[in-house]
Scaffold this motif. Structure first.
Motif, PDB file in Angstrom:
ATOM      1  N   TRP A  94       6.415  57.053  56.871  1.00  0.00           N
ATOM      2  CA  TRP A  94       7.545  56.146  56.690  1.00  0.00           C
ATOM      3  C   TRP A  94       8.583  56.413  57.773  1.00  0.00           C
ATOM      4  CZ3 TRP A  94       7.959  51.679  54.755  1.00  0.00           C
ATOM      5  CH2 TRP A  94       9.192  51.108  54.482  1.00  0.00           C
ATOM      6  N   LEU A  95       9.155  55.330  58.293  1.00  0.00           N
ATOM      7  CA  LEU A  95      10.192  55.401  59.317  1.00  0.00           C
ATOM      8  C   LEU A  95      11.516  55.093  58.636  1.00  0.00           C
ATOM      9  CD1 LEU A  95      10.309  55.910  62.402  1.00  0.00           C
ATOM     10  CD2 LEU A  95      10.217  53.432  62.720  1.00  0.00           C
ATOM     11  N   ARG A  96      12.151  56.120  58.050  1.00  0.00           N
ATOM     12  CA  ARG A  96      13.336  55.885  57.236  1.00  0.00           C
ATOM     13  C   ARG A  96      14.617  55.843  58.056  1.00  0.00           C
ATOM     14  NH1 ARG A  96      14.990  58.749  52.880  1.00  0.00           N
ATOM     15  NH2 ARG A  96      17.103  59.044  53.642  1.00  0.00           N
ATOM     16  N   ASP A  97      14.596  56.346  59.288  1.00  0.00           N
ATOM     17  CA  ASP A  97      15.777  56.308  60.138  1.00  0.00           C
ATOM     18  C   ASP A  97      15.331  56.478  61.583  1.00  0.00           C
ATOM     19  OD1 ASP A  97      15.261  59.085  60.429  1.00  0.00           O
ATOM     20  OD2 ASP A  97      16.505  59.516  58.689  1.00  0.00           O
ATOM     21  N   ASN A  98      16.307  56.515  62.493  1.00  0.00           N
ATOM     22  CA  ASN A  98      15.960  56.603  63.916  1.00  0.00           C
ATOM     23  C   ASN A  98      15.645  58.016  64.375  1.00  0.00           C
ATOM     24  OD1 ASN A  98      18.501  57.725  63.884  1.00  0.00           O
ATOM     25  ND2 ASN A  98      19.504  56.065  64.989  1.00  0.00           N
ATOM     26  N   HIS A  99      15.541  58.962  63.441  1.00  0.00           N
ATOM     27  CA  HIS A  99      15.143  60.322  63.812  1.00  0.00           C
ATOM     28  C   HIS A  99      13.650  60.436  64.054  1.00  0.00           C
ATOM     29  CE1 HIS A  99      19.129  61.883  63.184  1.00  0.00           C
ATOM     30  NE2 HIS A  99      19.155  61.454  61.946  1.00  0.00           N
ATOM     31  N   GLY A 100      12.857  59.496  63.538  1.00  0.00           N
ATOM     32  CA  GLY A 100      11.424  59.528  63.788  1.00  0.00           C
ATOM     33  C   GLY A 100      10.607  59.414  62.511  1.00  0.00           C
ATOM     34  N   TRP A 101       9.302  59.417  62.696  1.00  0.00           N
ATOM     35  CA  TRP A 101       8.360  59.265  61.594  1.00  0.00           C
ATOM     36  C   TRP A 101       8.357  60.504  60.706  1.00  0.00           C
ATOM     37  CZ3 TRP A 101       5.812  54.888  60.335  1.00  0.00           C
ATOM     38  CH2 TRP A 101       5.735  53.876  61.298  1.00  0.00           C
ATOM     39  N   ARG A 102       8.217  60.249  59.419  1.00  0.00           N
ATOM     40  CA  ARG A 102       8.068  61.310  58.438  1.00  0.00           C
ATOM     41  C   ARG A 102       6.871  60.986  57.537  1.00  0.00           C
ATOM     42  NH1 ARG A 102      13.419  63.864  57.226  1.00  0.00           N
ATOM     43  NH2 ARG A 102      15.028  62.801  58.428  1.00  0.00           N
ATOM     44  N   SER A 103       6.275  62.016  56.969  1.00  0.00           N
ATOM     45  CA  SER A 103       5.373  61.809  55.839  1.00  0.00           C
ATOM     46  C   SER A 103       6.205  61.775  54.571  1.00  0.00           C
ATOM     47  CB  SER A 103       4.345  62.928  55.750  1.00  0.00           C
ATOM     48  OG  SER A 103       3.306  62.747  56.682  1.00  0.00           O
ATOM     49  N   GLN A 104       5.804  60.931  53.628  1.00  0.00           N
ATOM     50  CA  GLN A 104       6.487  60.901  52.336  1.00  0.00           C
ATOM     51  C   GLN A 104       5.451  61.043  51.219  1.00  0.00           C
ATOM     52  OE1 GLN A 104       8.611  57.292  51.458  1.00  0.00           O
ATOM     53  NE2 GLN A 104       6.804  55.982  51.593  1.00  0.00           N
ATOM     54  N   TRP A 105       5.840  61.821  50.223  1.00  0.00           N
ATOM     55  CA  TRP A 105       4.988  62.058  49.064  1.00  0.00           C
ATOM     56  C   TRP A 105       5.733  61.630  47.810  1.00  0.00           C
ATOM     57  CZ3 TRP A 105       5.625  65.534  53.027  1.00  0.00           C
ATOM     58  CH2 TRP A 105       4.474  65.949  53.712  1.00  0.00           C
ATOM     59  N   LEU A 106       5.054  60.905  46.945  1.00  0.00           N
ATOM     60  CA  LEU A 106       5.565  60.603  45.616  1.00  0.00           C
ATOM     61  C   LEU A 106       4.757  61.435  44.622  1.00  0.00           C
ATOM     62  CD1 LEU A 106       7.464  59.068  43.784  1.00  0.00           C
ATOM     63  CD2 LEU A 106       5.790  57.196  43.710  1.00  0.00           C
ATOM     64  N   ILE A 107       5.430  62.398  43.982  1.00  0.00           N
ATOM     65  CA  ILE A 107       4.787  63.337  43.073  1.00  0.00           C
ATOM     66  C   ILE A 107       5.094  62.933  41.641  1.00  0.00           C
ATOM     67  CG2 ILE A 107       4.484  65.773  42.498  1.00  0.00           C
ATOM     68  CD1 ILE A 107       3.777  65.050  45.383  1.00  0.00           C
ATOM     69  N   ASP A 108       4.084  62.952  40.780  1.00  0.00           N
ATOM     70  CA  ASP A 108       4.232  62.560  39.382  1.00  0.00           C
ATOM     71  C   ASP A 108       3.825  63.718  38.475  1.00  0.00           C
ATOM     72  OD1 ASP A 108       4.836  60.954  37.245  1.00  0.00           O
ATOM     73  OD2 ASP A 108       3.135  59.600  37.461  1.00  0.00           O
ATOM     74  N   ASP A 109       3.984  63.510  37.183  1.00  0.00           N
ATOM     75  CA  ASP A 109       3.580  64.469  36.141  1.00  0.00           C
ATOM     76  C   ASP A 109       4.362  65.781  36.224  1.00  0.00           C
ATOM     77  OD1 ASP A 109       1.691  62.657  35.194  1.00  0.00           O
ATOM     78  OD2 ASP A 109       0.146  63.401  36.554  1.00  0.00           O
ATOM     79  N   LEU A 110       5.638  65.690  36.602  1.00  0.00           N
ATOM     80  CA  LEU A 110       6.510  66.859  36.558  1.00  0.00           C
ATOM     81  C   LEU A 110       7.176  66.964  35.187  1.00  0.00           C
ATOM     82  CD1 LEU A 110       8.154  66.528  40.095  1.00  0.00           C
ATOM     83  CD2 LEU A 110       6.144  67.884  39.447  1.00  0.00           C
ATOM     84  N   THR A 111       7.817  68.085  34.930  1.00  0.00           N
ATOM     85  CA  THR A 111       8.461  68.339  33.646  1.00  0.00           C
ATOM     86  C   THR A 111       9.955  68.048  33.735  1.00  0.00           C
ATOM     87  OG1 THR A 111       6.837  70.072  33.186  1.00  0.00           O
ATOM     88  CG2 THR A 111       8.830  70.056  31.833  1.00  0.00           C
ATOM     89  N   PRO A 112      10.542  67.311  32.773  1.00  0.00           N
ATOM     90  CA  PRO A 112      11.976  67.012  32.829  1.00  0.00           C
ATOM     91  C   PRO A 112      12.835  68.279  32.835  1.00  0.00           C
ATOM     92  CG  PRO A 112      10.877  65.631  31.193  1.00  0.00           C
ATOM     93  CD  PRO A 112       9.885  66.670  31.620  1.00  0.00           C
ATOM     94  N   SER A 113      13.968  68.185  33.524  1.00  0.00           N
ATOM     95  CA  SER A 113      14.972  69.262  33.547  1.00  0.00           C
ATOM     96  C   SER A 113      14.358  70.607  33.946  1.00  0.00           C
ATOM     97  CB  SER A 113      15.655  69.388  32.183  1.00  0.00           C
ATOM     98  OG  SER A 113      16.252  68.168  31.804  1.00  0.00           O
ATOM     99  N   THR A 114      13.528  70.580  34.987  1.00  0.00           N
ATOM    100  CA  THR A 114      12.823  71.777  35.422  1.00  0.00           C
ATOM    101  C   THR A 114      13.069  72.020  36.909  1.00  0.00           C
ATOM    102  OG1 THR A 114      11.090  71.413  33.775  1.00  0.00           O
ATOM    103  CG2 THR A 114      10.559  72.888  35.600  1.00  0.00           C
ATOM    104  N   ASN A 115      13.252  73.277  37.278  1.00  0.00           N
ATOM    105  CA  ASN A 115      13.456  73.642  38.681  1.00  0.00           C
ATOM    106  C   ASN A 115      12.116  73.711  39.415  1.00  0.00           C
ATOM    107  OD1 ASN A 115      16.246  73.946  38.272  1.00  0.00           O
ATOM    108  ND2 ASN A 115      15.987  76.069  37.623  1.00  0.00           N
ATOM    109  N   TYR A 116      12.090  73.173  40.652  1.00  0.00           N
ATOM    110  CA  TYR A 116      10.886  73.192  41.471  1.00  0.00           C
ATOM    111  C   TYR A 116      11.246  73.631  42.892  1.00  0.00           C
ATOM    112  CZ  TYR A 116       8.340  70.647  37.849  1.00  0.00           C
ATOM    113  OH  TYR A 116       7.733  70.292  36.677  1.00  0.00           O
TER     114      TYR A 116
END
Length: 446
Positions: free
Chosen positions: A201-223
């Motif tokens: 994803w090209l989210r700004d003019n700093h350059g290309w990034r990889s993006q990950w959408l992570i699911d199945d996490l636990t609410p109110s939990t530190n990661y």
């Protein structure tokens, strides 16, 4: 870096001469396990005017391995020996090896490790740039890698000065050889969640990034999150906490009702939870293909009209600023428009206190095109610098004006985080940050 006494290295070197040495070739990544190696294994290093040897610990055991490099010089028969210092599991040595050399690993035990040699940049490296947290819900997190591939573009010139359309077309991403991949050290540790998507994803003019959408996490939990580039370069860690099951700390709901919105070509930097109704199953987030047209069409219309007004100035021929261009003006306005039109949700204030709106429900006062919601929520105000950046970047005739801290700026913007925050001062844009590696988000940078 420690240098062994001459007599000690002579003993080691004599032992090496009697043992078989595996040869390491340049620009090749080798993985080894102590369980399959002999005691104090030795590797032959290639010849190079400037040789770089890098090592990475993949798993730890009961012993602490030590790595020693010997490099032979061309002018004399002497051999220099150095221990590679390890920090956070990484270590490297760079020097002359015109006649090659040897790498000795002591106290290897059951430890697994990687070795690579090169004549240029480090292979194993702890990157200074951190990953970027987009946002979380109670069970999802959107994470970006640091920029790893710059944008290649040519500026427009008069009289054919053109600007990007309202709905940006994404250029071709870089080759897959620059993608962000897994690494031995991270793969050997336990992980949480499941990956819904991974793309560029090209989210700004700093350059290309990889993006990950992570699911199945636990609410109110530190990661804790790391990103590995090119299998061997580590970025991070960053830390974040998933949201509770409610959009507001004072409103309890069985599930988090505020979905993530991301991958919008017309708002490329938008990557956070927005107060709109949850999408129809099986979708669990919004992107350009699922965002309601009642939300996207007004944004596209605003952006189109602004671009038409901006192009009434002879862009590329006349200068309204020695530092800014019509292109930078359009980029700054797009960031401002998206940050104020798509408010970011917050479920818990950060410390120091974030710039939050009072709890609200129903229609959104800042964007009447957002659908009404029945739940209560708080939003993170846009950073004042987002407005100031558009004011600085655009010609005066467009009439962009921003509030100042002395009067009413704090009622509609986060003041004192990126901007200077002094009374009557518009802000320089370099005195602070909108969020940090610990998961604190104080204002919405767009």
């Amino acid at each position: 870096m420690r240098t062994l006494p001459r007599h000690l290295w002579c003993l080691i070197h004599a032992t090496l001469a009697l043992s078989a040495q595996e040869s390491l070739t340049l620009n090749t990544l080798y993985s080894f396990s102590g369980a399959s190696l002999s005691s104090d294994p030795t590797f032959s290093l290639p010849q190079a005017q400037q040789l770089t040897v890098s090592v990475a610990i993949c798993s730890t055991g009961t012993t602490s391995p030590a790595f020693f490099v010997s490099n032979n010089t061309a002018s004399t028969s002497t051999t220099d020996t150095h221990e590679i210092p390890l920090q956070s599991g990484f270590g490297n040595w760079t020097g002359t090896a015109l006649q090659g050399g040897s790498l000795v690993v002591q106290n290897i035990g059951q430890t697994s490790f990687q070795v690579a040699t090169s004549t240029g940049a480090l292979v194993h490296e702890l990157l200074p740039a951190l990953p970027l947290l987009g946002d979380t819900t109670n069970t999802q997190a959107l994470i970006f890698s640091p920029p790893f591939s710059p944008i290649e573009s040519s500026p427009s010139t008069y009289p054919n000065y053109t600007l990007s359309p309202a709905n940006l077309s994404t250029p071709s991403p870089p080759s897959s050889s620059s993608r962000i991949l897994s690494s031995c050290g991270i793969n050997s540790t336990s992980s949480s969640g499941s990956m819904l998507s991974n793309d560029l994803w090209l989210r700004d003019n700093h350059g290309w990034r990889s993006q990950w959408l992570i699911d199945d996490l636990t609410p109110s939990t530190n990661y804790t999150a790391y990103v590995i580039q090119d299998q061997v370069k580590l970025s991070g860690p960053i830390y974040f906490t998933t949201k509770s099951r409610a959009c507001s700390p004072w409103y309890i709901m069985p599930s988090f009702p505020c979905p993530l919105v991301h991958s919008l070509p017309f708002c490329p930097s938008t990557s956070y939870a927005v107060p709109i109704p949850f999408p129809q199953p099986p979708a669990t987030f919004y992107d350009s293909s699922t965002l309601p047209q009642t939300v996207s069409d007004p944004l596209l219309e605003y952006m189109t009209n602004f671009t038409t007004m901006l192009l009434s100035f002879p862009c590329g021929r006349d200068l309204y600023s020695p530092l800014q261009t019509c292109e930078s003006c359009q980029e700054a306005y797009r960031t401002w428009l998206c940050s104020v039109s798509l408010p970011a949700i917050s479920s818990s204030p950060s410390s120091p206190m974030s710039a939050l709106t009072p709890p609200q429900s129903g229609s959104n006062a800042r964007n009447p095109f957002l659908p009404n919601v029945s739940y209560s929520y708080q939003t993170v105000l846009p950073c004042l610098e987002v407005c100031n950046a558009a004011d600085r970047a655009c010609p005066n005739f467009l009439g962009i004006k921003c509030p100042i801290p002395r009067f009413n700026a704090a009622s509609s913007y986060g003041v004192g985080f990126i901007d200077e925050g002094e009374q009557g001062v518009l802000g320089g844009g370099s005195t602070g940050v909108a969020q940090d590696r610990w998961g604190n988000v104080w204002c919405n940078p767009g």
